[in-house]
Design an enzyme around this catalytic site. Structure first.
Site, short mmCIF file in Angstrom:
data_model
loop_
_atom_site.label_atom_id
_atom_site.label_comp_id
_atom_site.label_asym_id
_atom_site.label_seq_id
_atom_site.Cartn_x
_atom_site.Cartn_y
_atom_site.Cartn_z
CG HIS A 65 -1.90 1.11 1.24
ND1 HIS A 65 -3.14 1.01 0.69
CD2 HIS A 65 -1.79 2.37 1.71
CE1 HIS A 65 -3.78 2.16 0.84
NE2 HIS A 65 -2.98 2.99 1.45
CB CYS A 66 1.89 3.55 -2.66
SG CYS A 66 2.84 5.05 -2.92
#
Ligand SMILES: [Zn+2]
Ligand SMILES: [Zn+2]
Length: 158
Positions: A65-66
């Site tokens: 998850h950026c």
């Protein structure tokens, strides 16, 4: 401008594509071999799908998850993510070269003390007699160096 267009363009594409496998017709009942059941989605998903607790959805071939983009990186947007990180790295080098020249102009000749106060800007401020302006510039440049080394670390070690 060219770097900015590429970085923000790739970031926009990264967060605007559908990362889930909603188009996949998943088998019902017990998960077949290679598939796995997600209790949160109440659905069977293909191999290498992982559920993201933040996006609250299963992402195909999930990488991570950026937190910069606030979106998951997976099968459908990995290409945009890598391109974005690459352009950020090149833009960081470009910016750091100009920044470093500016720091050298402001600080004068870089001896041992100059290098030490570049790596530890607060030491230069506390003990070396660097004024607030020079310390601020040195600190910003050091943060730039540090951030670009992080981006390069990502490209190198993935
Ligand atoms: Zn799920
Ligand atoms: Zn996510």
């Amino acid at each position: 401008m060219w770097f900015a267009v590429n970085i923000y363009g790739n970031m926009y594409k990264m967060v605007s594509v559908d990362i889930t496998g909603r188009h996949i017709i998943s088998p019902t009942g017990d998960a077949p071999k290679g598939w796995k059941y997600c209790p949160d989605c109440v659905k069977n998903w293909p191999e290498r799908s992982h559920h993201c607790p933040l996006c609250d959805v299963c992402v195909l071939k999930r990488d991570h998850h950026c937190f910069f983009a606030g979106y998951c990186v997976g099968y459908h947007n990995h290409r945009y993510y890598v391109a974005m990180v690459f352009y950020i790295s090149v833009a960081a080098i470009y910016g750091n070269i100009f920044n470093f020249e500016f720091v050298r102009d402001v600080k004068g000749e870089l001896g041992i003390w100059g290098i030490l106060s570049f790596l530890l800007p607060h030491v230069g401020f506390l003990f070396g007699g660097d004024d607030f302006y020079v310390t601020g510039i040195t600190m910003l440049t050091f943060i730039g160096f540090y951030c670009s080394s992080c981006f390069f670390g990502y490209l190198e070690f993935r």
